[in-house]
Design an enzyme around this catalytic site. Sequence first.
Site, PDB file in Angstrom:
ATOM      1  CB  SER A  91      -6.591   4.540   0.667  1.00 51.35           C
ATOM      2  OG  SER A  91      -6.926   4.666   2.034  1.00 51.35           O
ATOM      3  CD  GLN A  92     -11.729  -1.039   2.213  1.00 53.50           C
ATOM      4  OE1 GLN A  92     -11.543  -1.223   3.405  1.00 53.50           O
ATOM      5  NE2 GLN A  92     -12.314  -1.934   1.444  1.00 53.50           N
ATOM      6  N   GLY A  93      -9.775   4.203   3.437  1.00 50.44           N
ATOM      7  CA  GLY A  93      -9.847   5.295   4.406  1.00 50.44           C
ATOM      8  C   GLY A  93      -9.628   6.681   3.813  1.00 50.44           C
ATOM      9  CE  LYS A 107      -3.812  -2.374   2.090  1.00 54.05           C
ATOM     10  NZ  LYS A 107      -4.743  -2.552   3.173  1.00 54.05           N
ATOM     11  CG  HIS A 163      -3.913   2.902   2.247  1.00 54.38           C
ATOM     12  ND1 HIS A 163      -4.855   1.915   2.055  1.00 54.38           N
ATOM     13  CD2 HIS A 163      -3.185   2.965   1.107  1.00 54.38           C
ATOM     14  CE1 HIS A 163      -4.706   1.395   0.846  1.00 54.38           C
ATOM     15  NE2 HIS A 163      -3.701   2.022   0.244  1.00 54.38           N
TER      16      HIS A 163
END
Length: 135
Positions: free
Chosen positions: A104-106, A37, A63
């Site tokens: 990135s999911q965040g 990542k 991340h």
Amino acid sequence: MNRLQLLSKGLRLIHKMSEEALAGVPLVHISPEGIFKYVLINVIDGGDASKAVVRGFDDCTWHADIFDREEEVFKKLGLRAECPGGGRIEHNPEKKYLKVYGYSQGFGKADHAQTKRILATKYPDYTIETSDEGY
């Protein structure tokens, strides 16, 4: 020298120090090989100056782990950090190949074209591909 002049001189010195700290921040710091990542980070000095850097480490699960690690480094230098997004990097040094993809999911998806330009400053002899496919 009066208090105002001393304060002004002190602020100029602090600003100069943060400009120098910003100039010393490497554009790229990624793992030497593998798939991992990454985050794109905007590093900001005490004034208006900033620069985008790429960070990616194979020992970070999330991340946010990468961002938190690097944010601490920047704070110690008197700099601020913001993360506009992330993704993944495939790094194959034998083939001189980098692939930037995913999100990135965040933090959301980084600007992979910008990431590619930054990576090219450290890896000018690599083939660097980008893709919006994959996670």
